[in-house]
Design a protein around this motif. Structure first.
Motif, PDB file in Angstrom:
ATOM      1  N   VAL A 104       0.849  -1.200  -0.170  1.00 28.34           N
ATOM      2  CA  VAL A 104       0.044  -0.080   0.187  1.00 28.34           C
ATOM      3  C   VAL A 104       0.757   1.213  -0.044  1.00 28.34           C
ATOM      4  O   VAL A 104       0.801   2.156  -0.613  1.00 28.34           O
ATOM      5  CB  VAL A 104      -1.006   0.101   1.214  1.00 28.34           C
ATOM      6  N   ARG A 105       1.903   1.276   0.825  1.00 27.68           N
ATOM      7  CA  ARG A 105       2.829   2.425   0.644  1.00 27.68           C
ATOM      8  C   ARG A 105       3.302   2.681  -0.497  1.00 27.68           C
ATOM      9  O   ARG A 105       3.465   3.699  -0.908  1.00 27.68           O
ATOM     10  CB  ARG A 105       4.005   2.241   1.812  1.00 27.68           C
ATOM     11  N   LEU A 143       0.890   4.294  -3.015  1.00 27.34           N
ATOM     12  CA  LEU A 143       0.601   5.609  -2.668  1.00 27.34           C
ATOM     13  C   LEU A 143       1.713   6.341  -3.028  1.00 27.34           C
ATOM     14  O   LEU A 143       1.570   7.474  -3.543  1.00 27.34           O
ATOM     15  CB  LEU A 143       0.550   5.676  -1.112  1.00 27.34           C
ATOM     16  N   ASN A 144       3.038   6.094  -2.624  1.00 28.67           N
ATOM     17  CA  ASN A 144       4.383   6.511  -3.347  1.00 28.67           C
ATOM     18  C   ASN A 144       4.219   6.790  -4.851  1.00 28.67           C
ATOM     19  O   ASN A 144       4.604   7.810  -5.346  1.00 28.67           O
ATOM     20  CB  ASN A 144       5.548   5.763  -2.847  1.00 28.67           C
ATOM     21  N   GLN A 179       1.444   6.681  -6.802  1.00 31.13           N
ATOM     22  CA  GLN A 179       0.350   7.888  -7.092  1.00 31.13           C
ATOM     23  C   GLN A 179       1.035   9.235  -7.074  1.00 31.13           C
ATOM     24  O   GLN A 179       0.804  10.015  -7.685  1.00 31.13           O
ATOM     25  CB  GLN A 179      -0.810   7.721  -6.225  1.00 31.13           C
ATOM     26  N   ALA A 180       1.762   9.260  -5.726  1.00 30.65           N
ATOM     27  CA  ALA A 180       2.115  10.658  -5.324  1.00 30.65           C
ATOM     28  C   ALA A 180       3.463  10.965  -6.498  1.00 30.65           C
ATOM     29  O   ALA A 180       3.261  12.216  -6.960  1.00 30.65           O
ATOM     30  CB  ALA A 180       2.839  10.784  -4.285  1.00 30.65           C
TER      31      ALA A 180
END
Length: 63
Positions: free
Chosen positions: A36-37, A40-41, A43-44
């Motif tokens: 998940v991290r 999210l990274n 996507q950022a």
């Protein structure tokens, strides 16, 4: 931390278990938190929010 219940295909759980058994992760939960991290990274990074010099992650669209 909050608890989340989700369904994951058996083959993927078996692959996560393999990573736990080989010591890459201490347990399933940490393996999934790491995924998940990474997502999210990514996507950022795609939206330009990450700083330069940080390595890019693989695409989660490739399942």
């Amino acid at each position: 931390m909050e608890r989340v219940t989700l369904r994951i295909p058996k083959q993927q759980i078996e692959e996560v278990e393999q990573m736990v058994e080989t010591g890459e992760f201490p347990n399933r939960s940490e393996a999934i938190r790491s995924a998940v991290r990474d997502m999210l990274n990514e996507q950022a990074d795609a939206s330009g929010e990450r700083t330069r010099g940080e390595r890019s992650k693989r695409s989660w669209a490739k399942v």
